[in-house]
Design a protein around this motif. Structure first.
Motif, mmCIF file in Angstrom:
data_model
loop_
_atom_site.group_PDB
_atom_site.id
_atom_site.type_symbol
_atom_site.label_atom_id
_atom_site.label_comp_id
_atom_site.label_asym_id
_atom_site.label_seq_id
_atom_site.Cartn_x
_atom_site.Cartn_y
_atom_site.Cartn_z
ATOM 1 N N LYS A 143 1.921 7.647 -4.669
ATOM 2 C CA LYS A 143 1.348 8.167 -6.106
ATOM 3 C C LYS A 143 0.533 9.532 -5.581
ATOM 4 O O LYS A 143 0.381 10.446 -6.230
ATOM 5 C CB LYS A 143 0.507 7.100 -6.559
ATOM 6 C CG LYS A 143 1.281 6.169 -7.277
ATOM 7 C CD LYS A 143 0.529 4.991 -7.901
ATOM 8 C CE LYS A 143 1.490 3.935 -8.554
ATOM 9 N NZ LYS A 143 0.467 2.858 -9.199
ATOM 10 N N LYS A 144 -0.223 9.234 -4.334
ATOM 11 C CA LYS A 144 -1.132 10.579 -4.067
ATOM 12 C C LYS A 144 -0.070 11.670 -3.463
ATOM 13 O O LYS A 144 -0.830 12.821 -3.917
ATOM 14 C CB LYS A 144 -1.880 9.874 -2.517
ATOM 15 C CG LYS A 144 -3.122 10.939 -2.392
ATOM 16 C CD LYS A 144 -4.018 10.463 -1.513
ATOM 17 C CE LYS A 144 -5.112 11.539 -1.154
ATOM 18 N NZ LYS A 144 -6.100 10.960 0.028
ATOM 19 N N ASP B 261 0.750 3.317 -3.166
ATOM 20 C CA ASP B 261 -0.554 4.194 -3.315
ATOM 21 C C ASP B 261 -0.347 5.603 -2.835
ATOM 22 O O ASP B 261 -0.722 6.447 -3.331
ATOM 23 C CB ASP B 261 -1.825 3.441 -2.801
ATOM 24 C CG ASP B 261 -2.031 2.081 -3.526
ATOM 25 O OD1 ASP B 261 -1.898 2.004 -4.806
ATOM 26 O OD2 ASP B 261 -2.870 1.165 -3.012
ATOM 27 N N ARG C 7 0.734 -1.277 -0.019
ATOM 28 C CA ARG C 7 0.085 0.017 0.111
ATOM 29 C C ARG C 7 0.778 1.291 0.048
ATOM 30 O O ARG C 7 0.424 2.302 -0.274
ATOM 31 C CB ARG C 7 -0.965 0.131 1.273
ATOM 32 C CG ARG C 7 -1.996 -1.195 0.979
ATOM 33 C CD ARG C 7 -2.908 -1.266 2.496
ATOM 34 N NE ARG C 7 -1.871 -1.431 3.553
ATOM 35 C CZ ARG C 7 -2.312 -1.438 5.011
ATOM 36 N NH1 ARG C 7 -3.447 -1.192 5.231
ATOM 37 N NH2 ARG C 7 -1.552 -1.909 5.867
#
Length: 324
Positions: free
Chosen positions: A34-35, A31, A28
């Motif tokens: 990327k955010k 993710d 995770r």
């Protein structure tokens, strides 16, 4: 003049702390990375527009940066709002790279980058909706809204902007951030008549600034592996965690670098991830310090806000702690 200055977003600070201490073997983490990348790119685009706006004469206008205003059960956000005697101007910043193809017939933007095609919501429609929400907010506060214009600023200088249908609305509303000094006069030409007095402009500004609620993500909804987050003070040189505290200095066991204040970033990370309070015991667990007295001396030296006594004492960050 600048009526509200853009601040570094708390959301980005939280994401940076999470990425820094997220377990490396947890899938995770990518993710969150990327955010964080998207949020940083967006902030960079907004700051690019701020820079170009700072180069023009804005003595007759009020500029409000980064507004998040409640409406009904949600919020609307304005990257940059310019208040003039003639009109209000909402400029939404986008920092997309690649080839940007505007297709207003279907309210979408196609981005092509590295031979990959992505579909985004139409930023022109987004800015238009924001302008409509702004009007609704002003009416709710018994302010007769002047004309509200909306534009989209593309801040990435490497982006290739295309308008294949030669749509006049796209040509008028989309521009490069560097062109803002020449774009705003076009809006003045469209609305030459002054409607707002300086007091009116200040009144609108006051209402918006008072209503502004910055976004602070609720970490409880992020499903973070709190018991697995990386502990320890991080070396500012090699970024390895687990520095040792000896005789007033933090020493990195990996590269040998020393630091006097590595605990400050560790504390910031803790407050951003776990919440606004920390105890002596929690600080010792965070930094691998064994001595209660040493931990107390460090916490006291930072002028943190404290409540309670002895083992029940908690410490929280003072105002501007994250600006250090």
């Amino acid at each position: 003049m600048i009526g509200k200055v853009r601040e570094f977003p708390k959301e980005i600070m939280i994401l940076e702390a999470i990425v820094r201490r997220f377990p490396a073997d947890d899938y995770r983490k990518a993710d969150f990375e990327k955010k964080l990348y998207r949020k940083l790119a967006g902030y960079k685009g907004e700051k690019t527009l701020d820079y170009h706006l700072s180069q023009i004469d804005h003595s007759e206008m009020l500029i409000l940066q980064d507004l998040r205003i409640p409406i009904n059960d949600t919020f609307f956000q304005l990257d940059t709002l310019i208040i003039t005697p003639q009109f209000l101007l909402n400029i939404d910043s986008k920092n997309y790279a690649g080839t940007l193809i505007f297709l207003p017939e279907f309210n979408q933007l196609i981005r092509v980058q590295n031979d990959i095609q992505e579909v985004f919501s139409d930023p022109i429609l987004q800015a238009r909706i924001q302008a409509s929400q702004l009007k609704a907010f002003l009416k709710k506060h018994h302010i007769d809204p002047p004309p509200v214009e909306y534009l989209v600023a593309i801040s990435n200088s490497q982006a290739l902007i295309k308008n294949p249908d030669h749509d006049p609305d796209v040509s008028y509303r989309v521009f490069r951030s560097s062109f803002v000094a020449y774009k705003i006069p076009q809006v003045y030409q469209k609305y030459p008549k002054a409607i707002l007095s300086k007091n009116d402009m200040k009144k609108i500004s006051r209402h918006l600034i008072k209503a502004h609620q910055p976004l602070i993500p609720d970490n409880k909804t992020m499903n973070l592996p709190l018991d697995q987050m990386i502990q320890g003070a991080q070396c500012p040189s090699c970024e390895t965690f687990g520095m040792d505290y000896r005789q007033g200095n933090w020493t990195c066991n990996y590269c040998g670098n020393t630091s006097k204040d590595a605990h400050i970033q560790a504390l910031k990370d803790y407050f951003l991830i776990y919440g606004p309070f920390i105890t002596n015991r929690q600080f010792r667990e965070l930094t691998n310090i064994n001595s209660t007295t040493t931990a107390n001396r460090i916490l006291t030296s930072l002028n943190l806000v404290y409540n309670g006594t002895n083992k029940g004492r908690t410490y929280s960050p003072p105002k501007n702690f994250f600006d250090q």
